[in-house]
Scaffold this active site. Structure first.
Site, PDB file in Angstrom:
ATOM      1  N   LYS A 162     -10.176  -0.136 -12.269  1.00 55.05           N
ATOM      2  CA  LYS A 162     -10.696   0.057 -11.114  1.00 55.05           C
ATOM      3  C   LYS A 162     -10.127   1.350 -10.299  1.00 55.05           C
ATOM      4  CE  LYS A 162     -10.818  -1.561  -6.134  1.00 55.05           C
ATOM      5  NZ  LYS A 162     -10.386  -2.402  -5.202  1.00 55.05           N
ATOM      6  N   TYR A 164     -14.281  -7.140  -1.148  1.00 60.89           N
ATOM      7  CA  TYR A 164     -15.932  -7.321  -1.572  1.00 60.89           C
ATOM      8  C   TYR A 164     -15.972  -7.036  -3.223  1.00 60.89           C
ATOM      9  CZ  TYR A 164     -17.159  -6.980   3.409  1.00 60.89           C
ATOM     10  OH  TYR A 164     -17.366  -7.173   4.805  1.00 60.89           O
ATOM     11  N   ASP A 165     -14.883  -6.849  -3.776  1.00 67.04           N
ATOM     12  CA  ASP A 165     -14.739  -6.736  -5.242  1.00 67.04           C
ATOM     13  C   ASP A 165     -15.718  -7.360  -6.219  1.00 67.04           C
ATOM     14  OD1 ASP A 165     -13.150  -4.369  -4.946  1.00 67.04           O
ATOM     15  OD2 ASP A 165     -11.510  -5.322  -5.651  1.00 67.04           O
ATOM     16  N   ASP A 186      -9.175   4.844   6.244  1.00 73.55           N
ATOM     17  CA  ASP A 186     -10.077   3.761   6.456  1.00 73.55           C
ATOM     18  C   ASP A 186     -11.152   3.623   5.429  1.00 73.55           C
ATOM     19  OD1 ASP A 186     -10.589   1.592   8.327  1.00 73.55           O
ATOM     20  OD2 ASP A 186     -12.183   2.739   9.316  1.00 73.55           O
ATOM     21  N   THR A 187     -11.537   2.303   5.086  1.00 71.50           N
ATOM     22  CA  THR A 187     -12.344   2.178   4.007  1.00 71.50           C
ATOM     23  C   THR A 187     -13.379   1.239   4.338  1.00 71.50           C
ATOM     24  OG1 THR A 187     -11.083   2.527   2.252  1.00 71.50           O
ATOM     25  CG2 THR A 187     -12.895   1.001   1.893  1.00 71.50           C
ATOM     26  N   LYS A 204       0.951  -1.320  -0.095  1.00 67.29           N
ATOM     27  CA  LYS A 204       0.008  -0.189   0.011  1.00 67.29           C
ATOM     28  C   LYS A 204       0.944   1.189  -0.169  1.00 67.29           C
ATOM     29  CE  LYS A 204      -4.502   0.040   2.425  1.00 67.29           C
ATOM     30  NZ  LYS A 204      -5.217   0.102   3.536  1.00 67.29           N
ATOM     31  N   ARG A 209     -11.000   4.977  -3.195  1.00 68.49           N
ATOM     32  CA  ARG A 209      -9.418   5.047  -2.430  1.00 68.49           C
ATOM     33  C   ARG A 209      -8.772   6.140  -3.572  1.00 68.49           C
ATOM     34  NH1 ARG A 209      -8.813   0.937   0.064  1.00 68.49           N
ATOM     35  NH2 ARG A 209      -8.911  -0.318  -1.870  1.00 68.49           N
TER      36      ARG A 209
END
Ligand code: IMP
Length: 199
Positions: A173, A152-153, A70-71, A14, A179
């Protein structure tokens, strides 16, 4: 002069990904880079709170410029669940397949499948707090589709695309994701409003 910015994550992947889209002169450090091996507890009840908790932890303990994200996935029919509990919706194992199964079971055959991904970013720069967010609207499919992505994609279809995130390339994406949109605002802020004129 350069800006060193800690990204409050242990995920080096990340951190590297974010580094690649930062303006020249901004250097991203992960928690491991600064010798922090704590798992910062995400005890907030909103995404914003959790992002702030993580950024404040770094600022208070290390006194460094930093940001945290945070997502969560919010599903209307489930009153906004899984929301802040997205990672551990089906249990502490953080199992993506179990999480998706739980969502699909809870929704059953309902036609109200509106949902959205949201990312909150909290930045602490020179002691000042700033929040940025990114959202992508869409719907939950009736079954998992596609092999790409994560979380969850496979069950999330962004609006007007007719395919799930897991059926898209990473590049596609990233052009529309929650994000990416939040990070774009952060980068814009660093370039235009703050970073450059403080050098
Ligand atoms: P985090 O805040 O980035 O750690 O995300 C929390 C949880 O939300 C993850 O464990 C995933 O279950 C889910 N999530 C976050 N971003 C995405 C995404 O881009 N696609 C699918 N699921 C995601």
């Amino acid at each position: 002069m350069d800006l060193r910015l800690v990204f409050a994550t242990h995920n080096d992947h990340k951190a590297k990904e974010i580094q690649s889209i930062m303006p020249n002169g901004v250097h991203i450090l992960s928690l491991d880079d600064i010798g922090c091996d704590e798992e910062i507890p995400e005890t907030g009840s909103t995404l914003e709170e959790n992002a702030l908790i993580k950024a404040r932890y770094v600022f208070q303990n290390y006194g460094l410029n930093c940001f945290a994200d945070d997502t969560g996935l919010e599903i209307d029919e489930l009153d906004g669940e899984p929301g802040v509990f997205s990672a551990r919706y089906a249990g502490p194992e953080k199992d993506a397949n179990a999480n998706m199964k739980k969502v699909l079971e809870k929704l059953g055959g309902t036609q109200n499948r509106e949902a959205r991904f949201k990312t909150s970013i909290a930045l602490i720069l020179h002691g000042e707090e700033h929040l940025f967010d990114g959202t992508v609207d869409g719907r939950i499919t009736y079954e998992a589709k596609g092999n790409g992505g994560f979380g969850y994609d496979p069950i999330f279809e962004p609006e007007n695309h007719g395919r799930t995130f897991a059926e898209m390339s990473l590049e596609e994406k990233n052009m529309m994701s929650h994000r990416a949109r939040a990070i774009e605002k952060l980068v814009h802020f660093l370039i235009k409003d703050n970073y450059t004129h403080r050098l």
